[in-house]
Design an enzyme around this catalytic site. Structure first.
Site, short mmCIF file in Angstrom:
data_model
loop_
_atom_site.label_atom_id
_atom_site.label_comp_id
_atom_site.label_asym_id
_atom_site.label_seq_id
_atom_site.Cartn_x
_atom_site.Cartn_y
_atom_site.Cartn_z
N SER A 64 29.17 3.36 4.74
CA SER A 64 29.08 2.21 5.64
C SER A 64 27.66 2.03 6.17
O SER A 64 26.88 2.98 6.25
CB SER A 64 30.03 2.40 6.83
OG SER A 64 31.37 2.41 6.39
N1 SAM Z 1 33.77 6.11 6.52
C1 SAM Z 1 33.11 6.08 5.25
C2 SAM Z 1 31.71 6.62 5.31
O1 SAM Z 1 31.26 7.03 6.38
O2 SAM Z 1 31.09 6.67 4.24
C3 SAM Z 1 33.08 4.71 4.62
C4 SAM Z 1 34.40 4.31 4.18
S1 SAM Z 1 34.49 3.11 2.92
C5 SAM Z 1 33.83 1.69 3.68
C6 SAM Z 1 36.27 2.91 2.98
C7 SAM Z 1 37.05 4.08 2.42
O3 SAM Z 1 38.43 3.89 2.71
C8 SAM Z 1 36.95 4.20 0.91
O4 SAM Z 1 36.47 5.46 0.58
C9 SAM Z 1 38.38 3.99 0.43
O5 SAM Z 1 38.69 4.74 -0.71
C10 SAM Z 1 39.16 4.45 1.65
N2 SAM Z 1 40.54 3.96 1.73
C11 SAM Z 1 41.07 2.76 1.39
N3 SAM Z 1 42.39 2.73 1.65
C12 SAM Z 1 42.72 3.94 2.18
C13 SAM Z 1 43.93 4.53 2.65
N4 SAM Z 1 45.10 3.87 2.64
N5 SAM Z 1 43.89 5.80 3.12
C14 SAM Z 1 42.71 6.49 3.14
N6 SAM Z 1 41.55 5.99 2.71
C15 SAM Z 1 41.54 4.73 2.23
#
Ligand code: SAM
Length: 215
Positions: A64
């Site tokens: 992010s």
């Molecule tokens: N917080 C992260 C960082 O600091 O790098 C960035 C997160 S990225 C924008 C969003 C993440 O949410 C992705 O890695 C994606 O695979 C995950 N994601 C999507 N749906 C999800 C779910 N139902 N449960 C857990 N993770 C999920």
């Protein structure tokens, strides 16, 4: 992994940019100043590490944007010792920021490749949240309740399971909207029956998948 004066200087500049964009919470700014974000990048990409930008981390996902991380963290009003659920571990950068503030972090990632990669990598930087793999749209019922919940992927609606897993007085920050853009919502569980809802700016996140996300 080397954290030189040059890197520290780049982080101080990033913190200045976040302050100019409106981040005020000292604990959040200190945490951003401490976490070596360049460790998440290949050497050749160092220039990108301290720009205020999201960046691809593989598997179609992103680390992010620092502003977004700081913004969501600030809105959670974390106190040291808070038990925090993060939905969407991704690179683990957000988890590091939460740990620097003194939160106990439970982080869940849906994507198995990212889960294994981040679970292995973060401890080499000295950060040790509790890692889980699975559908975080349903929360982590076995470890609930939580003081705070942060959702780092865009949800189509507010997952009822997550609201349920907040302690009374607990706060959740979650982007809700369509695939293009989502409004940042903050929900405060005033009592078991009363939820206070505040809405903030629009952001653009990758989608929250899963049973209570985009199916
Ligand atoms: N917080 C992260 C960082 O600091 O790098 C960035 C997160 S990225 C924008 C969003 C993440 O949410 C992705 O890695 C994606 O695979 C995950 N994601 C999507 N749906 C999800 C779910 N139902 N449960 C857990 N993770 C999920």
């Amino acid at each position: 992994m080397i954290d030189s004066y040059k890197h520290k200087g780049m982080r101080r500049r990033l913190v200045k940019i976040l302050m100019e964009k409106g981040i005020r919470d000292k604990a959040v700014l200190n945490a951003v100043e401490k976490v070596p974000r360049h460790y998440f990048f290949d050497n050749a990409l160092l220039a990108h590490a301290y720009q205020d930008k999201a960046f691809p981390i593989g598997e179609g996902q992103t680390i992010s944007q620092p502003f977004t991380v700081a913004y969501q963290t600030e809105k959670l009003v974390i106190s040291p010792g808070d038990k925090v659920l993060e939905v969407g571990t991704g690179s683990g950068y957000q988890a590091c920021v939460l740990l620097e503030i003194g939160a106990k972090v439970y982080t869940i990632e849906y994507n198995k490749v990212l889960y294994h990669r981040t679970r292995k990598f973060l401890p080499t930087m000295g950060y040790q949240p509790h890692f889980f793999q699975g559908d975080g749209s349903k929360g982590l019922p076995r470890h609930a309740p939580f003081d705070k919940i942060i959702v780092t992927a865009g949800a189509p609606s507010i997952p009822a399971s997550l609201v349920q897993q907040l302690k009374p007085g607990g706060i959740m920050i979650i982007p809700v909207g369509d695939h293009k853009r989502q409004k940042m919502l903050r929900l405060t569980k005033v009592t078991d029956k009363k939820i206070k809802r505040e809405t903030f700016e629009y952001f653009s996140f990758v989608p929250l998948l899963g049973e209570e996300g985009w199916k």
